[in-house]
Design an enzyme around this catalytic site. Sequence first.
Site, short mmCIF file in Angstrom:
data_model
loop_
_atom_site.label_atom_id
_atom_site.label_comp_id
_atom_site.label_asym_id
_atom_site.label_seq_id
_atom_site.Cartn_x
_atom_site.Cartn_y
_atom_site.Cartn_z
N PRO A 9 0.82 -1.00 0.40
CA PRO A 9 -0.20 -0.14 -0.22
C PRO A 9 0.82 1.50 -0.18
O PRO A 9 1.99 0.82 0.59
CB PRO A 9 -0.89 0.43 1.07
N ASN A 10 0.30 2.67 -0.36
CA ASN A 10 0.79 3.54 -0.55
C ASN A 10 2.38 3.40 -1.75
O ASN A 10 2.63 4.74 -1.94
CB ASN A 10 1.40 4.55 0.76
N ARG A 17 4.37 11.09 -1.84
CA ARG A 17 4.41 11.40 -0.61
C ARG A 17 6.13 11.44 0.39
O ARG A 17 7.29 10.56 -0.71
CB ARG A 17 4.21 9.63 0.07
N TYR A 22 11.37 9.01 1.87
CA TYR A 22 11.30 8.20 0.13
C TYR A 22 11.78 8.48 -1.33
O TYR A 22 12.19 7.63 -2.29
CB TYR A 22 9.60 7.17 -0.32
N ASN A 73 7.97 -5.87 -1.06
CA ASN A 73 8.20 -4.34 0.28
C ASN A 73 6.47 -4.48 0.48
O ASN A 73 5.75 -4.01 -0.48
CB ASN A 73 8.31 -2.86 -0.47
N ALA A 76 2.87 -0.15 5.01
CA ALA A 76 2.94 -0.65 6.33
C ALA A 76 2.74 -1.76 6.82
O ALA A 76 2.02 -2.31 7.68
CB ALA A 76 1.66 0.27 5.71
N GLU A 97 12.80 -9.24 1.13
CA GLU A 97 12.52 -8.22 1.63
C GLU A 97 12.61 -6.76 1.41
O GLU A 97 14.33 -6.81 2.04
CB GLU A 97 11.49 -8.29 2.93
N HIS A 99 12.68 -2.58 2.19
CA HIS A 99 12.46 -1.61 1.94
C HIS A 99 12.79 0.04 2.03
O HIS A 99 14.32 -0.52 2.24
CB HIS A 99 12.34 -1.32 4.24
N ARG A 106 13.20 4.57 12.28
CA ARG A 106 11.99 5.69 12.34
C ARG A 106 10.78 4.83 13.86
O ARG A 106 11.30 4.83 14.89
CB ARG A 106 10.98 5.12 11.49
#
Length: 157
Positions: A9-10, A17, A22, A73, A76, A97, A99, A106
């Site tokens: 998502p996103n 964003r 990012y 990825n 969230a 995976e 990120h 964070r």
Amino acid sequence: MKIVVIQGPNLNMLGIREQNLYGPAKLEDIHREMESIAKQNAMEIEFFQSNLEGELVDRIQECIGEADGIVINPAAYTHTSIAIRDAISAVRIPTIEVHISNVYAREEFRQKSLISPVVNGQIVGFGPLGYTLATIGLIQIMNQINANKQQQQAPKS
Ligand code: DQA
């Protein structure tokens, strides 16, 4: 051999964003780079993005018999989704995976990945370059598995 890239998502909002986290690259830019690495290594590659957990689970399941490696990825859902973790675990396909941001630097809720125990490796905090590194690493793993298979199938003299 084929790689399926699964984006959560996103991530369709990359370039819009939180550029401080990012960067300015769009998802298409990242995918173009991955495509070029796949091509150089004679690999097929396909991309999928969804904002819906169930669609991500469906796409992972569809990888059975189709994909030899997965780059994911989960965004969230990394921090919440037992369903995505179980799907990765079920298909038994080498998976990396990724990120973009360093999730360990964070908020506390981002510092736990439900996904990392069921993947071959995790690449975190390299920005969009992480996808390139993941593709290179996954291709190495896929080639090794393929070489082992061919060796096992070769007639013994
Ligand atoms: C992310 C990190 C997640 O915590 C976040 O929810 C994302 C992107 C990353 O690539 O850095 O959407 O997966």
